[in-house]
Design a protein around this motif. Sequence first.
Motif, PDB file in Angstrom:
ATOM      1  N   LEU A  94       0.845  -1.193   0.000  1.00 33.72           N
ATOM      2  CA  LEU A  94       0.000   0.000   0.000  1.00 33.72           C
ATOM      3  C   LEU A  94       0.879   1.240   0.000  1.00 33.72           C
ATOM      4  CD1 LEU A  94      -2.864   1.342   0.448  1.00 33.72           C
ATOM      5  CD2 LEU A  94      -2.333   1.220   2.893  1.00 33.72           C
ATOM      6  N   ALA A  95       0.510   2.235  -0.815  1.00 31.72           N
ATOM      7  CA  ALA A  95       1.263   3.487  -0.863  1.00 31.72           C
ATOM      8  C   ALA A  95       0.300   4.658  -0.706  1.00 31.72           C
ATOM      9  CB  ALA A  95       2.018   3.618  -2.184  1.00 31.72           C
ATOM     10  N   GLY A  96       0.799   5.738  -0.078  1.00 34.37           N
ATOM     11  CA  GLY A  96      -0.040   6.910   0.095  1.00 34.37           C
ATOM     12  C   GLY A  96       0.663   7.976   0.909  1.00 34.37           C
ATOM     13  N   PRO A  97      -0.029   9.084   1.173  1.00 29.56           N
ATOM     14  CA  PRO A  97       0.556  10.138   2.005  1.00 29.56           C
ATOM     15  C   PRO A  97       0.762   9.626   3.425  1.00 29.56           C
ATOM     16  CG  PRO A  97      -1.761  10.578   1.570  1.00 29.56           C
ATOM     17  CD  PRO A  97      -1.386   9.414   0.722  1.00 29.56           C
ATOM     18  N   PRO A  98       1.833  10.026   4.086  1.00 30.09           N
ATOM     19  CA  PRO A  98       2.176   9.407   5.384  1.00 30.09           C
ATOM     20  C   PRO A  98       1.104   9.573   6.445  1.00 30.09           C
ATOM     21  CG  PRO A  98       3.550  11.342   4.946  1.00 30.09           C
ATOM     22  CD  PRO A  98       2.844  11.021   3.676  1.00 30.09           C
ATOM     23  N   GLU A  99       0.522  10.762   6.557  1.00 28.16           N
ATOM     24  CA  GLU A  99      -0.424  11.020   7.647  1.00 28.16           C
ATOM     25  C   GLU A  99      -1.733  10.257   7.438  1.00 28.16           C
ATOM     26  OE1 GLU A  99       2.212  14.436   6.610  1.00 28.16           O
ATOM     27  OE2 GLU A  99       0.612  13.380   5.524  1.00 28.16           O
ATOM     28  N   PHE A 100      -2.318  10.360   6.247  1.00 30.49           N
ATOM     29  CA  PHE A 100      -3.583   9.701   5.980  1.00 30.49           C
ATOM     30  C   PHE A 100      -3.429   8.186   6.026  1.00 30.49           C
ATOM     31  CE2 PHE A 100      -7.027   7.984   3.470  1.00 30.49           C
ATOM     32  CZ  PHE A 100      -8.121   8.760   3.842  1.00 30.49           C
ATOM     33  N   THR A 101      -2.334   7.695   5.459  1.00 22.97           N
ATOM     34  CA  THR A 101      -2.102   6.252   5.468  1.00 22.97           C
ATOM     35  C   THR A 101      -1.924   5.740   6.891  1.00 22.97           C
ATOM     36  OG1 THR A 101      -1.018   6.464   3.313  1.00 22.97           O
ATOM     37  CG2 THR A 101      -0.668   4.417   4.515  1.00 22.97           C
ATOM     38  N   THR A 102      -1.206   6.509   7.714  1.00 17.96           N
ATOM     39  CA  THR A 102      -0.945   6.097   9.093  1.00 17.96           C
ATOM     40  C   THR A 102      -2.200   6.134   9.953  1.00 17.96           C
ATOM     41  OG1 THR A 102       1.344   6.873   8.972  1.00 17.96           O
ATOM     42  CG2 THR A 102       0.376   6.650  11.176  1.00 17.96           C
TER      43      THR A 102
END
Length: 298
Positions: A94-102
Amino acid sequence: MDLALLRTFVTVHRAGSFTRAAALLGLSQPAVTSQIRALERQLGRPLFLRQARGVTPTTIGDELAHRIAPHLDALVEIAEAGLDDDVGSRTLHLAGPPEFTTLRALPALTPLTAQGLALRATFGSAEETLDGLAAGHHDLAITTARPRGGLLAAVPLCDEEHVLIAAPRWAARIGASGGVQARGPTALEQLPVVEVHESLPLISRYWASVFDAKPAASGAVVAPDLRAVLTCVAAGAGLAVLPRYLCEDALDTGEVVALLDPPVPPLRTYFLVVRAGTLALPHIARAHEWLLRAAVDW
């Protein structure tokens, strides 16, 4: 007709580039070019128009892709289903922006680990994330940019509301929402700015949407993580624009204050993106469905 040639053709058609198709297929670019030329010789018709950046399908190329792609995808689905009928024993990248993904995506997917799904997360910008997905490095991507072309398929995941915030002492100095409501952006000119980048992307978008203006200030603190921005704002470093989901707890406890409550708050849409055809894989389809279901409450 050779199925390998057709598979390469469909991949090039979706990718819009021999280079991207080669990366997805694990082949060299000359090998992809050679296979497409072989297929064109068999058909006696050109399938792509070569351009400076990528390729464009001809009319016959489009027609052929639309006729054979569903059948090739079905063959992949049958093969993968035979190898793995369950979500378990597979790894999802999974890949994405750090804050939203976290804070959103990974917690939502965590229950699938009890079924044997392993999770691997990669953080990056929208461009990096989409390029990595197209190249086959990721299975699912979350991004704020909708991809173009046929290689990647995107669905809206959720919208996030952006909030203009500062520490209480700064809010008291300018009169909080009343001061900003009455004086507009001039009420904020003396406040330091906390942002994720020197270009002030969140501040600039908010100013354009709410004030129809450009921000006059430069960044007093620049930290490439929204969570760091929130921490600095709560410590009194200045104002910032942040997603409501990220700063909602700090707003509830009074650590930070909303400086304005516009009638139509700025929104940003997140998209859930996959490579075309990969939802035939059970573990990707399951995670895709799980995220869409969780996003109803976001």
